[in-house]
Design an enzyme around this catalytic site. Structure first.
Site, PDB file in Angstrom:
ATOM      1  N   PHE A  26     -38.089 -53.168  -1.037  1.00 60.13           N
ATOM      2  CA  PHE A  26     -39.477 -53.321  -1.500  1.00 60.13           C
ATOM      3  C   PHE A  26     -40.147 -51.971  -1.831  1.00 60.13           C
ATOM      4  CE2 PHE A  26     -40.723 -57.897   0.048  1.00 60.13           C
ATOM      5  CZ  PHE A  26     -39.959 -58.414  -0.974  1.00 60.13           C
TER       6      PHE A  26
ATOM      7  N   HIS B 195     -22.668 -50.817   2.819  1.00 65.47           N
ATOM      8  CA  HIS B 195     -22.534 -50.750   1.358  1.00 65.47           C
ATOM      9  C   HIS B 195     -21.122 -50.224   1.118  1.00 65.47           C
ATOM     10  CE1 HIS B 195     -24.127 -49.971  -2.823  1.00 65.47           C
ATOM     11  NE2 HIS B 195     -22.932 -49.386  -2.833  1.00 65.47           N
TER      12      HIS B 195
ATOM     13  N   ASP C 295     -30.342 -58.584  -2.943  1.00 68.71           N
ATOM     14  CA  ASP C 295     -30.323 -57.134  -3.193  1.00 68.71           C
ATOM     15  C   ASP C 295     -31.415 -56.780  -4.210  1.00 68.71           C
ATOM     16  OD1 ASP C 295     -29.736 -54.465  -3.107  1.00 68.71           O
ATOM     17  OD2 ASP C 295     -27.835 -54.609  -4.160  1.00 68.71           O
TER      18      ASP C 295
HETATM   19  O1  DOR Z   1     -27.891 -51.347  -7.268  1.00 70.26           O
HETATM   20  C1  DOR Z   1     -28.335 -50.979  -6.202  1.00 70.26           C
HETATM   21  N1  DOR Z   1     -29.618 -50.627  -6.046  1.00 70.26           N
HETATM   22  N2  DOR Z   1     -27.526 -50.900  -5.146  1.00 70.26           N
HETATM   23  C2  DOR Z   1     -27.905 -50.303  -4.005  1.00 70.26           C
HETATM   24  O2  DOR Z   1     -27.102 -50.160  -3.130  1.00 70.26           O
HETATM   25  C3  DOR Z   1     -29.254 -49.766  -3.859  1.00 70.26           C
HETATM   26  C4  DOR Z   1     -30.191 -50.422  -4.778  1.00 70.26           C
HETATM   27  C5  DOR Z   1     -31.499 -49.681  -4.896  1.00 70.26           C
HETATM   28  O3  DOR Z   1     -32.088 -49.365  -3.868  1.00 70.26           O
HETATM   29  O4  DOR Z   1     -31.941 -49.461  -6.029  1.00 70.26           O
END
Ligand code: DOR
Length: 438
Positions: free
Chosen positions: A60, A175, A294
């Protein structure tokens, strides 16, 4: 006697849809029966009523990157998508790695209209024990490769962290990508401008290697392990019995072919994979514990850079349930599979007591759905600050209404009051930060 009684509902109870009435008192489900009656009736007009979705993986962006999202905009998106509880991940600015930064995040989260947990970041010097006692939900995502936020840990730091997390009896959320493989591949591909080169720079073997390493390390440390956003058939095959995992809608619905349509908007870590991987994920849903978005919003102008400079991530908290409900309607998965992966299992695995299922004693976190309500996804209708969605134009079934602890937060439009959301302390919590007076 009851605050409200919901009637004319088809409730998802004990694995199947049943016609029954549901009574709520002080935000909790207090009775489920064929005929309850009462004065204060909420007519569901035949809606299907599901447990509110628990999205265990959102970013967020608040504190520190509130031009991308903040707790209010993100939680409005969640409520509109039937998500009643989110777990926020630690790569904010500052990252959630110390007690001080946890307090900053908890304060920012006072704007949330949905209930929430907060995960702790794992880097050298992170205050893992203090964060656990403060009530974080879990540890991670723990970055085995760089993604957003420069939080990558090396093998030694990972194994040390897993030992500490095991002692605390916490869960490590990984991750799973391999930094060495990605670095080598990226150096070779850097001169390519075609976005699809990004998938080649983070190949399947990178996920496989990272899962193998994390599994070995966790088993030595006897640490509970959860793999975030699994994306490959190899990764699925490597999952040990006691390891839990999640999959994202973007890995279920998109492949490398979508680079042509999405361009750099499709950049995400782990990257879009092959059709074979996508099919393996659908076929493997029985083994996959959770579906999580995600949700990783970025501003359009940030995404519209070259493939190596654009930040990774797509927004998704508002569209994950609607897309999966449409998949139920299309016969790709059962409603039971959806409810287990989007509500029941997340609550069980992450210890969110009183959440995740429609039963007496639990919070009245409910989503009202009409399967006839198929609409195409439109960025203009979304509540995230991102202002775009990779799922533009795809058919979805959005909820009619979302209720959290008996309070309606979405009813065709967002009606939840800013700050209605509650912090859900994790299993290691002392009572320091528990919501007062709510
Ligand atoms: O695509 C992604 N964006 N993978 C992640 O592990 C982090 C996330 C982000 O915080 O933008």
């Amino acid at each position: 006697m009851f605050d409200v009684v919901i009637k004319n509902a088809k409730l998802f109870l004990e694995g199947k849809v049943q016609e029954a009435e549901l009574a709520i008192t002080d935000g909790r489900i207090t009775k489920i029966a064929k005929d309850i009656g009462g004065d204060n009736i909420l007519d569901a007009h035949g809606s299907l009523v599901l447990p509110g979705v628990i999205d265990v993986h959102v970013h967020f962006r608040d504190p520190g990157m509130t031009h991308k999202e903040d707790w209010y905009s993100g939680s409005c998106a969640a409520a509109a998508g039937g998500v009643t509880t989110v777990i926020d991940h630690p790569n904010t600015v500052p990252p959630t790695t110390t007690l001080k930064s946890f307090e900053v995040k908890l304060n920012a989260a006072k704007k949330s209209i949905v209930d929430f947990g907060i995960n702790a970041g794992v880097v050298d010097g992170a205050e893992l024990e203090a964060l656990w006692k403060a009530g974080i939900t879990a540890f991670g995502e723990i970055y085995m490769a760089e993604s957003m936020g420069k939080m990558c840990v090396d093998d030694d730091a990972l194994s040390n962290a897993l030992k500490t997390i095991a002692q605390l009896d916490g869960i490590a959320c990984i991750h799973a990508e391999d930094e060495r493989i990605i670095k080598e591949r990226t150096e070779k591909l850097m001169n390519k401008t075609d976005p699809s080169a990004y998938s080649s720079s983070r190949p399947n073997e990178s996920e496989a290697n990272a899962i193998t390493k994390a599994t070995e390390s966790a088993s030595t440390a006897e640490c509970k392990l959860h793999i975030c956003h699994i994306s490959t058939k190899e990764g699925l095959r490597l999952l040990e019995k006691n390891v839990t995992c999640e999959v994202t809608p973007h890995h279920l619905f998109f492949t490398e072919k979508d680079w042509d349509r999405l361009g750099t908007l499709g950049k995400v870590n782990p990257p879009l994979r092959s059709e074979g991987d996508r099919q393996a994920l659908w076929a493997g849903l029985n083994r996959i514990d959770m579906i999580a978005s995600d949700h990783a919003p970025h501003a359009l102008e940030e995404k519209e850079q070259d493939i190596w400079s654009a930040p990774p991530g797509v927004p998704g908290v508002e569209t994950s349930l609607p897309l999966m409900l449409h998949a139920v309607k299309a016969g790709h998965i059962s409603l039971q599979c959806l409810v287990e992966r989007m509500a029941i299992n997340p609550a069980r695995v992450f210890g969110l007591n009183g959440k995740g299922d429609i039963k007496v004693g639990n919070d009245a976190d409910l989503v009202f759905v009409d399967f006839k309500n198929v609409t195409p996804i439109k960025a203009d209708d979304m509540h995230s600050k991102a202002g775009w969605t990779p799922f533009e134009g795809m058919d979805a079934i959005f909820p009619k209404m979302t209720m959290i602890r008996g309070g309606i937060v979405f009813d065709g439009e967002v009606v939840g009051e800013k700050g209605y959301g509650r912090f859900i302390p994790g299993e290691g919590a002392t009572n320091l930060y528990i919501n007062e007076g709510k």
